[in-house]
Design a protein around this motif. Structure first.
Motif, PDB file in Angstrom:
ATOM      1  N   ILE A   1     -19.367   4.638  13.513  1.00 55.64           N
ATOM      2  CA  ILE A   1     -18.250   5.233  14.253  1.00 55.64           C
ATOM      3  C   ILE A   1     -17.090   4.246  14.340  1.00 55.64           C
ATOM      4  CG2 ILE A   1     -17.509   6.096  16.507  1.00 55.64           C
ATOM      5  CD1 ILE A   1     -20.348   7.331  16.761  1.00 55.64           C
ATOM      6  N   ASP A   2     -17.387   2.972  14.599  1.00 59.77           N
ATOM      7  CA  ASP A   2     -16.332   1.952  14.652  1.00 59.77           C
ATOM      8  C   ASP A   2     -15.606   1.845  13.311  1.00 59.77           C
ATOM      9  OD1 ASP A   2     -16.949   1.384  17.283  1.00 59.77           O
ATOM     10  OD2 ASP A   2     -18.058  -0.455  16.819  1.00 59.77           O
ATOM     11  N   ASP A   3     -16.357   1.873  12.209  1.00 58.76           N
ATOM     12  CA  ASP A   3     -15.753   1.803  10.875  1.00 58.76           C
ATOM     13  C   ASP A   3     -14.850   2.997  10.610  1.00 58.76           C
ATOM     14  OD1 ASP A   3     -17.101  -0.551  10.395  1.00 58.76           O
ATOM     15  OD2 ASP A   3     -18.643   0.359   9.120  1.00 58.76           O
ATOM     16  N   ILE A   4     -15.312   4.171  10.984  1.00 58.59           N
ATOM     17  CA  ILE A   4     -14.527   5.392  10.776  1.00 58.59           C
ATOM     18  C   ILE A   4     -13.265   5.349  11.633  1.00 58.59           C
ATOM     19  CG2 ILE A   4     -14.511   7.903  11.078  1.00 58.59           C
ATOM     20  CD1 ILE A   4     -17.594   7.734  10.382  1.00 58.59           C
ATOM     21  N   MET A   5     -13.405   4.917  12.891  1.00 53.74           N
ATOM     22  CA  MET A   5     -12.246   4.829  13.775  1.00 53.74           C
ATOM     23  C   MET A   5     -11.226   3.823  13.239  1.00 53.74           C
ATOM     24  SD  MET A   5     -12.524   6.995  16.216  1.00 53.74           S
ATOM     25  CE  MET A   5     -11.300   6.389  17.357  1.00 53.74           C
ATOM     26  N   ALA A   6     -11.696   2.701  12.720  1.00 53.54           N
ATOM     27  CA  ALA A   6     -10.783   1.703  12.161  1.00 53.54           C
ATOM     28  C   ALA A   6     -10.024   2.281  10.974  1.00 53.54           C
ATOM     29  CB  ALA A   6     -11.562   0.451  11.739  1.00 53.54           C
ATOM     30  N   SER A   7     -10.716   3.025  10.157  1.00 52.87           N
ATOM     31  CA  SER A   7     -10.081   3.669   9.011  1.00 52.87           C
ATOM     32  C   SER A   7      -9.032   4.689   9.461  1.00 52.87           C
ATOM     33  CB  SER A   7     -11.155   4.349   8.162  1.00 52.87           C
ATOM     34  OG  SER A   7     -10.598   4.924   7.024  1.00 52.87           O
ATOM     35  N   MET A   8      -9.341   5.438  10.512  1.00 48.35           N
ATOM     36  CA  MET A   8      -8.398   6.422  11.041  1.00 48.35           C
ATOM     37  C   MET A   8      -7.170   5.729  11.626  1.00 48.35           C
ATOM     38  SD  MET A   8     -11.046   9.171  12.739  1.00 48.35           S
ATOM     39  CE  MET A   8      -9.807  10.359  13.238  1.00 48.35           C
ATOM     40  N   ARG A   9      -7.372   4.572  12.280  1.00 46.47           N
ATOM     41  CA  ARG A   9      -6.246   3.831  12.844  1.00 46.47           C
ATOM     42  C   ARG A   9      -5.306   3.362  11.734  1.00 46.47           C
ATOM     43  NH1 ARG A   9     -10.268   1.104  15.485  1.00 46.47           N
ATOM     44  NH2 ARG A   9     -10.687   1.986  17.502  1.00 46.47           N
ATOM     45  N   VAL A  10      -5.887   2.851  10.650  1.00 38.64           N
ATOM     46  CA  VAL A  10      -5.076   2.384   9.525  1.00 38.64           C
ATOM     47  C   VAL A  10      -4.254   3.543   8.968  1.00 38.64           C
ATOM     48  CG1 VAL A  10      -5.187   1.531   7.150  1.00 38.64           C
ATOM     49  CG2 VAL A  10      -6.568   0.448   8.929  1.00 38.64           C
ATOM     50  N   LYS A  11      -4.894   4.692   8.771  1.00 45.32           N
ATOM     51  CA  LYS A  11      -4.185   5.855   8.243  1.00 45.32           C
ATOM     52  C   LYS A  11      -3.089   6.297   9.199  1.00 45.32           C
ATOM     53  CE  LYS A  11      -4.801  10.494   6.381  1.00 45.32           C
ATOM     54  NZ  LYS A  11      -3.537  10.402   5.712  1.00 45.32           N
TER      55      LYS A  11
END
Length: 111
Positions: A90-100
């Protein structure tokens, strides 16, 4: 979550969370409450935090709300699969969403 925003601002300033709280005039238990309950401060506390970090109250609130919204979207998207995700996933996915989201913000597309 507001706590995550606060922690990120502390990190960017190169100071500990407790030192920032002390310099703002807050107790460590207040910061702990933000972390444990997901609470967002209101009124005078928001104003003090914003002034300390040199950001607007609107930025503090909108970024915290964006974080909650992204997490809600993530959970809705993954539905039943979320039960099989670890906190690290979940942390990895959230980080990816933040970058986008940040990329889109810079482009001016907003989404």
């Amino acid at each position: 979550m507001f706590y995550d925003m606060y922690a990120a601002l502390c990190k960017s300033k190169g100071i500990s969370l407790s030192r920032a709280a002390d310099e703002i005039g807050l107790s460590n238990s207040t910061v702990t409450k933000w972390k444990k309950t997901g609470a967002t401060p209101s009124g005078d506390t928001l104003t003090k935090v914003a002034a300390y970090f040199g950001v607007s109250v609107d930025d503090l609130i909108s970024d915290a709300q964006t974080e909650v919204g992204m997490q809600d979207q993530l959970i809705a998207f993954y539905g039943k699969v979320k039960d099989h995700l670890t906190e690290d996933d979940i942390d990895d996915i959230m980080a990816s969403m933040r970058v986008k989201a940040e990329r889109n913000k810079r482009k001016g597309t907003g989404g």
